[in-house]
Motif scaffolding. Structure first.
Motif, PDB file in Angstrom:
ATOM      1  N   SER A 268       3.501  12.790  -8.997  1.00 35.24           N
ATOM      2  CA  SER A 268       4.098  11.939 -10.029  1.00 35.24           C
ATOM      3  C   SER A 268       4.463  12.811 -11.206  1.00 35.24           C
ATOM      4  O   SER A 268       3.638  13.597 -11.671  1.00 35.24           O
TER       5      SER A 268
ATOM      6  N   PHE B 132       7.032  16.766   4.611  1.00 39.65           N
ATOM      7  CA  PHE B 132       6.670  16.571   3.213  1.00 39.65           C
ATOM      8  C   PHE B 132       5.192  16.884   3.025  1.00 39.65           C
ATOM      9  O   PHE B 132       4.357  16.507   3.848  1.00 39.65           O
ATOM     10  N   GLY B 133       4.871  17.592   1.948  1.00 37.99           N
ATOM     11  CA  GLY B 133       3.472  17.793   1.576  1.00 37.99           C
ATOM     12  C   GLY B 133       3.045  16.670   0.644  1.00 37.99           C
ATOM     13  O   GLY B 133       3.651  15.589   0.626  1.00 37.99           O
ATOM     14  N   GLU B 134       2.056  16.959  -0.153  1.00 33.58           N
ATOM     15  CA  GLU B 134       1.521  15.976  -1.085  1.00 33.58           C
ATOM     16  C   GLU B 134       2.607  15.429  -2.018  1.00 33.58           C
ATOM     17  O   GLU B 134       3.436  16.188  -2.527  1.00 33.58           O
ATOM     18  N   THR B 135       2.610  14.118  -2.231  1.00 30.62           N
ATOM     19  CA  THR B 135       3.524  13.476  -3.180  1.00 30.62           C
ATOM     20  C   THR B 135       2.999  13.678  -4.605  1.00 30.62           C
ATOM     21  O   THR B 135       1.798  13.642  -4.821  1.00 30.62           O
TER      22      THR B 135
ATOM     23  N   LEU C  22       7.666  11.210  -7.625  1.00 30.66           N
ATOM     24  CA  LEU C  22       7.862   9.861  -8.155  1.00 30.66           C
ATOM     25  C   LEU C  22       7.945   9.977  -9.660  1.00 30.66           C
ATOM     26  O   LEU C  22       7.166  10.714 -10.271  1.00 30.66           O
TER      27      LEU C  22
ATOM     28  N   THR D 261      -1.387   1.483  -4.561  1.00 27.57           N
ATOM     29  CA  THR D 261      -2.096   0.616  -3.623  1.00 27.57           C
ATOM     30  C   THR D 261      -2.766  -0.483  -4.428  1.00 27.57           C
ATOM     31  O   THR D 261      -3.085  -0.322  -5.596  1.00 27.57           O
TER      32      THR D 261
ATOM     33  N   MET E  49       8.017   5.826  -0.362  1.00 29.64           N
ATOM     34  CA  MET E  49       7.307   6.882   0.352  1.00 29.64           C
ATOM     35  C   MET E  49       7.888   7.146   1.748  1.00 29.64           C
ATOM     36  O   MET E  49       7.727   8.228   2.281  1.00 29.64           O
ATOM     37  N   ASN E  50       8.493   6.136   2.370  1.00 32.07           N
ATOM     38  CA  ASN E  50       9.129   6.423   3.662  1.00 32.07           C
ATOM     39  C   ASN E  50      10.652   6.327   3.599  1.00 32.07           C
ATOM     40  O   ASN E  50      11.346   7.013   4.342  1.00 32.07           O
TER      41      ASN E  50
ATOM     42  N   PHE F 248       0.828  -1.203   0.000  1.00 34.65           N
ATOM     43  CA  PHE F 248       0.000   0.000   0.000  1.00 34.65           C
ATOM     44  C   PHE F 248       0.861   1.251   0.000  1.00 34.65           C
ATOM     45  O   PHE F 248       0.586   2.223   0.681  1.00 34.65           O
TER      46      PHE F 248
ATOM     47  N   LYS G 146       2.713  24.646  -4.503  1.00 39.50           N
ATOM     48  CA  LYS G 146       1.846  24.783  -3.332  1.00 39.50           C
ATOM     49  C   LYS G 146       2.551  24.256  -2.080  1.00 39.50           C
ATOM     50  O   LYS G 146       2.551  24.884  -1.024  1.00 39.50           O
TER      51      LYS G 146
ATOM     52  N   MET H   3       6.775  23.080   2.651  1.00 42.08           N
ATOM     53  CA  MET H   3       6.930  21.625   2.671  1.00 42.08           C
ATOM     54  C   MET H   3       7.782  21.111   1.506  1.00 42.08           C
ATOM     55  O   MET H   3       7.788  21.689   0.423  1.00 42.08           O
TER      56      MET H   3
ATOM     57  N   ALA I 138       3.391   3.452  -2.892  1.00 38.36           N
ATOM     58  CA  ALA I 138       3.154   4.378  -3.991  1.00 38.36           C
ATOM     59  C   ALA I 138       1.946   3.948  -4.829  1.00 38.36           C
ATOM     60  O   ALA I 138       1.132   4.759  -5.228  1.00 38.36           O
TER      61      ALA I 138
ATOM     62  N   SER J 153       8.807   1.429   1.699  1.00 41.56           N
ATOM     63  CA  SER J 153       8.332   1.933   0.421  1.00 41.56           C
ATOM     64  C   SER J 153       9.178   3.166   0.106  1.00 41.56           C
ATOM     65  O   SER J 153       9.763   3.763   1.004  1.00 41.56           O
TER      66      SER J 153
END
Lengths: 286, 286
Positions: free
Chosen positions: A132, A127-130, A162, A90, A114-115, A86, A151, A157, A88, A112
């Motif tokens: 792509s 970190f803000g929103e990831t 990715l 899911t 992500m971490n 679950f 933003k 942030m 990058a 992942s």
């Protein structure tokens, strides 16, 4: 039981002990092979697990999920995913389908991207929103990811970007002729991602718009995170367009405001001299 | 070599094969024991690893780092961290100190709560800034975490709330008398976190302020993520103040806008009937 097993990010030995035990217990073992890759191939995994793996491409997971889940209520089936199941990408659709068929499932987590990007020293908290970043084509050059990065940066942030992966692409000719002949996979490099960002900055400048992110914004390029030959470099966005990071997978971070300890860590990976670095870094007021 | 090894989130077998091999190779193995806990204790880990572990509390890591790193340039030392070494808590300070001493280091990643929360079905992409909710005292009731959750929700993003852990607290009396006698550890539950959030909502309402988050906002409570007795429940914030999730560690997610697939997943863990659920969920426009 359906086991969704994260493989981590490097090679065969990045699976957890619990994950390995589950794989060895399973009757059928599928390897999700369309959203990410390890630094080793299917054969190396098969040898280490002592199990044959069935490659599962997007078509199979999305259109033949029922055959994938066949008899998983009476025998054990494993679905292996690079990184975390679950992370990058899911695999909710597979879980929902299993639940509908009355098949119990278990998730065996792992690192992942992500971490794991935390290894560069930037705090995951900040970190803000990831986003792509997708490959541009001659006719399709979306910029929506840039707005999200802007933003995040306005909010102080960092942004994890990715980078696009193209598996099983068909040439226009093969597509039109309905031939299932695929192009070799393509993985976006940090260079390519940086070039696309630089192009957007220039475009906007020409249109008289002011962007938060400039050629001098401090970024971090990461390649093969978690693998023995992992590479991390920090420097300006301009520099990211020329760094040499080698084989995939790559990721790019655009920094926001930085805590002194974050800055200190990034300097370990710096491709520029420290003073340039400090001048271009936004300090976090804590 | 200094190995920073992530242990994952459940029990002894959540270490990776690579991590286990490193631990077994090391001369000294420290267990970071102040920012998180597994569902099993030091003894269970020692038995599984076949190694004696040295407990490292905050004092030791921050004040005696040099003794921790002693001879790590000529022998192998492991520093074990629940989750990932650069997850919720980063251990940058230890890395920086090692680098200064000329000691090479290697990170062996693992799942962290920061990525494993994806198992509830909410996409990690759609999370904004992570917040920490701290235990209120009679005289100290900070609300800054609430403002961050509000901001995320305004942006349509989910918020992961990490819940406070109090290790080695001293009573005021023991502190004043300089006695190193510590209170039992405390871990914030989802109930307590929800109650604090509800109190802030009420406060602001009394002051005539309108908050994005209300008693009816859909939240997710998670306990012991990755362990065999993991528990996930979804429902309104009000309901989170009464759910029974058992032993620590707990985490809370406040949702933002939801994709239909995210909503579908959350319903698997719902404590309310589906219609209430849908009425209160913000749908993501995609």
């Amino acid at each position: 039981m359906l086991y969704l097993v994260g493989l981590g990010l490097g090679d065969a030995k990045d699976i957890t002990v619990k994950g390995l035990e589950a794989v060895r217990r399973c009757h059928r073992v599928y390897l999700e092979a369309y959203t990410s890759v390890l630094t080793v191939g299917k054969e190396a995994l098969e040898e280490f697990y002592g199990k044959e793996l069935i490659l599962a491409d997007r078509e199979m997971v999305e259109q033949e999920a029922d055959s994938l889940l066949k008899e998983a209520d009476v025998c054990d089936v494993a679905f292996l995913v690079v990184g975390d199941p679950f992370g990058a990408t899911t695999h909710s659709d597979l879980v929902l389908r299993a639940v509908k068929l009355g098949i119990p499932y278990k998730v065996i987590h792992n690192a992942s991207i992500m971490n794991a990007v935390g290894c560069c020293g930037l705090q995951l908290y900040n970190f803000g929103e990831t986003v792509s970043i997708v490959f541009w084509t001659d006719t399709w050059k979306p910029e929506s990811f840039f707005d999200k990065i802007e933003k995040n940066r306005q909010n102080g942030m960092h942004t994890l970007c990715l980078l696009d992966i193209k598996m099983k692409e068909q040439s226009l000719e093969n597509l039109m002729k309905g031939r299932k002949i695929y192009e070799p996979p393509r993985y976006m490099s940090v260079n390519q991602a940086a070039e696309q960002l630089l192009a957007i900055i220039q475009n906007r400048r020409l249109q008289g718009e002011k962007a938060e992110i400039t050629e001098d914004t401090i970024c971090v390029g990461l390649a093969r995170v978690g693998a023995p030959d992992e590479k991390i470099v920090s420097g300006t966005l301009q520099q990211m367009s020329t760094v040499e990071l080698g084989a995939p997978l790559h990721s790019l971070i655009v920094t926001g405001n930085m805590h002194p300890l974050e800055l200190e860590m990034l300097k370990l990976f710096s491709v520029v001299d420290s003073s340039t670095f400090e001048n271009n870094a936004c300090q976090r007021i804590t």
